[in-house]
Design a protein around this motif. Sequence first.
Motif, PDB file in Angstrom:
ATOM      1  N   PRO A 103      -1.559   0.131   5.480  1.00 57.58           N
ATOM      2  CA  PRO A 103      -0.880   1.077   5.167  1.00 57.58           C
ATOM      3  C   PRO A 103      -0.390   0.949   3.404  1.00 57.58           C
ATOM      4  CG  PRO A 103       0.784  -0.132   6.091  1.00 57.58           C
ATOM      5  CD  PRO A 103      -0.687  -1.028   6.249  1.00 57.58           C
ATOM      6  N   ILE A 104      -0.497  -0.078   2.994  1.00 56.25           N
ATOM      7  CA  ILE A 104       0.236  -0.463   1.633  1.00 56.25           C
ATOM      8  C   ILE A 104      -0.406  -1.279   0.654  1.00 56.25           C
ATOM      9  CG2 ILE A 104       2.423  -1.219   0.368  1.00 56.25           C
ATOM     10  CD1 ILE A 104       4.056  -0.455   3.056  1.00 56.25           C
ATOM     11  N   ASP A 210       9.796  -0.717   2.844  1.00 60.73           N
ATOM     12  CA  ASP A 210       8.401  -0.071   2.918  1.00 60.73           C
ATOM     13  C   ASP A 210       8.296   0.896   2.060  1.00 60.73           C
ATOM     14  OD1 ASP A 210       7.451  -1.644   5.079  1.00 60.73           O
ATOM     15  OD2 ASP A 210       8.497  -0.434   6.526  1.00 60.73           O
ATOM     16  N   LEU A 211       9.466   1.932   1.699  1.00 69.13           N
ATOM     17  CA  LEU A 211       9.233   3.051   0.953  1.00 69.13           C
ATOM     18  C   LEU A 211       9.375   2.353  -0.662  1.00 69.13           C
ATOM     19  CD1 LEU A 211      12.376   5.067   2.312  1.00 69.13           C
ATOM     20  CD2 LEU A 211       9.863   5.923   2.267  1.00 69.13           C
ATOM     21  N   ALA A 212       9.951   1.485  -0.963  1.00 66.68           N
ATOM     22  CA  ALA A 212       9.768   0.697  -2.261  1.00 66.68           C
ATOM     23  C   ALA A 212       8.395   0.272  -2.567  1.00 66.68           C
ATOM     24  CB  ALA A 212      10.708  -0.342  -2.518  1.00 66.68           C
ATOM     25  N   ARG A 213       7.760  -0.448  -1.394  1.00 69.53           N
ATOM     26  CA  ARG A 213       6.230  -0.920  -1.542  1.00 69.53           C
ATOM     27  C   ARG A 213       5.533   0.370  -1.764  1.00 69.53           C
ATOM     28  NH1 ARG A 213       4.812  -4.125   3.282  1.00 69.53           N
ATOM     29  NH2 ARG A 213       3.046  -4.676   2.144  1.00 69.53           N
ATOM     30  N   ILE A 214       5.497   1.405  -0.934  1.00 70.48           N
ATOM     31  CA  ILE A 214       4.624   2.587  -1.086  1.00 70.48           C
ATOM     32  C   ILE A 214       4.882   3.142  -2.462  1.00 70.48           C
ATOM     33  CG2 ILE A 214       4.432   4.866  -0.275  1.00 70.48           C
ATOM     34  CD1 ILE A 214       5.262   4.185   2.318  1.00 70.48           C
ATOM     35  N   THR A 215       6.054   3.264  -2.990  1.00 66.69           N
ATOM     36  CA  THR A 215       6.102   3.596  -4.455  1.00 66.69           C
ATOM     37  C   THR A 215       5.365   2.812  -5.270  1.00 66.69           C
ATOM     38  OG1 THR A 215       8.320   4.723  -3.981  1.00 66.69           O
ATOM     39  CG2 THR A 215       7.942   4.331  -6.180  1.00 66.69           C
TER      40      THR A 215
END
Length: 492
Positions: A103-104, A210-215
């Motif tokens: 996903p990332i 996860d949000l930080a990694r997606i950004t």
Amino acid sequence: MRLLSYQLCRWCDAALHGRRKWGWLAANLLLLALSLAAGWLNTLLPPLLLANCTLLLYQLHRHHAFGTAYQRQPRPTDAQCETVLIDATLLGQGTRLRAAAQPIDVADGLSLRLGSGALLLGTAMVMTAEALPAADRAAVLSAVRELNLKPERMRSQYPVLAREAQEEVQIVTVRDGMNERRYYQGSAAALSHLCPAIWEGHTRPLTDRDLARITDTARYIAQGNCRVLAYATALAGEEPVFLGLCGVGEEVDLAAMAEVSSLRAMGLTILLDPAGQPDSDLESLRALLELPDHHARADLHLTTSVTASGALGITRLPGESLTEPIITLRQRFRTIEDTLRRFCVLLGLPLLIALLMGRWHAALLSAILLSFAAIALGVDLTRPLPRKQTLLILLATSLIAKAILLTQPAALAQAAGSILTLCTALCAVLRLCGPAFRWKGLPLLLPIAAAAYVLLTVLTTLEAALLLPLGFALLISGVLGVFLLLEAQIFR
């Protein structure tokens, strides 16, 4: 007067272009007829010879200067081009999926190496592809085929029930067996905050990390001049699960980018043509190449096909140099221009003397001699043109010789004037062709030597006093010839 760029080439091209060549031929015939009727042949023939010999030399050089890459015969105005239209196919491979993350973690494409979620991500990309621009849609559908997914079969197997948009997110509802399933596509920021869960081998809660990694992943993909798309899915009535990201952008050859930069450094305005590659996003391609959006008439067209426009079409294939044919075009016309300038100056010397002496026969022979030498032996462009001081001294010496010969009987004065003209023409040939004349030009010397021998044999039957004008002409010719050949060292 300083000539403009390619000025002589432009004059010659204007006289020979289209139907004008027939007008030029008619003007020549009319002037010759008038000169014969009025007795002006000695006056009008030298400038006519200079103009026509220059046109002949231009036409021959232009005919042999350019290869088959140019779709028509180039003209001097083409060498002064300002705008170049380039097919998008020559700059890259169109819009492609250049990055994927499931996903990332980022990979350079969509494949099963991404893990079990790659098929889920590929399915979401197929179902939401209709909402994308045409170029991006073609790129996504081409990428999913690497997973052995068949978009046409999937659309028939999972028929679309509804489409809707919520701010930055597109939602497509499909029939999945007895259930309804939703697929989400949108920006990474909007979709990641919409999803409470993420698929990473299995469904688990989506955390702040996860949000930080997606950004960070979205920012990394965007740095490659890609448009970032995020995907999620969920059964009807359930919360969406984040599936992953992909980056879509123009695939540009690095060598082509360097070629475009070189063209811009040459002062050219670059236009892009989507012909042959409709799946290209021209706006993104311009941004990637740092080209503004211009709307102008193209002077040159670098293309993989045949162009029917007024621009000079230049056939190129992907991977071939874009700058080479334009540099060649300018260099060849610059060489032709320099050749014509040297030819005009050096042919003008004997023709001017023939005009002063009133000998059109000598003018004709001089024009034939220099034209043959320029065509058969070539023009030595490494040798400088005669300086203005040289031309003035040659003119003054010729006028003095003319004044002295006028005191002699008419027949001998004309013979001496012819010898003066032809010897000057021979020295001009030596200066025009340079070292190439030494051996290759020997056949040109033989008929002149033979004619001089016959002339001297005939004149030896006359009184010795009558040979003085002839000797004077030979002496002056020798002085002028040596001066013409050595003037670069004299004025150094």
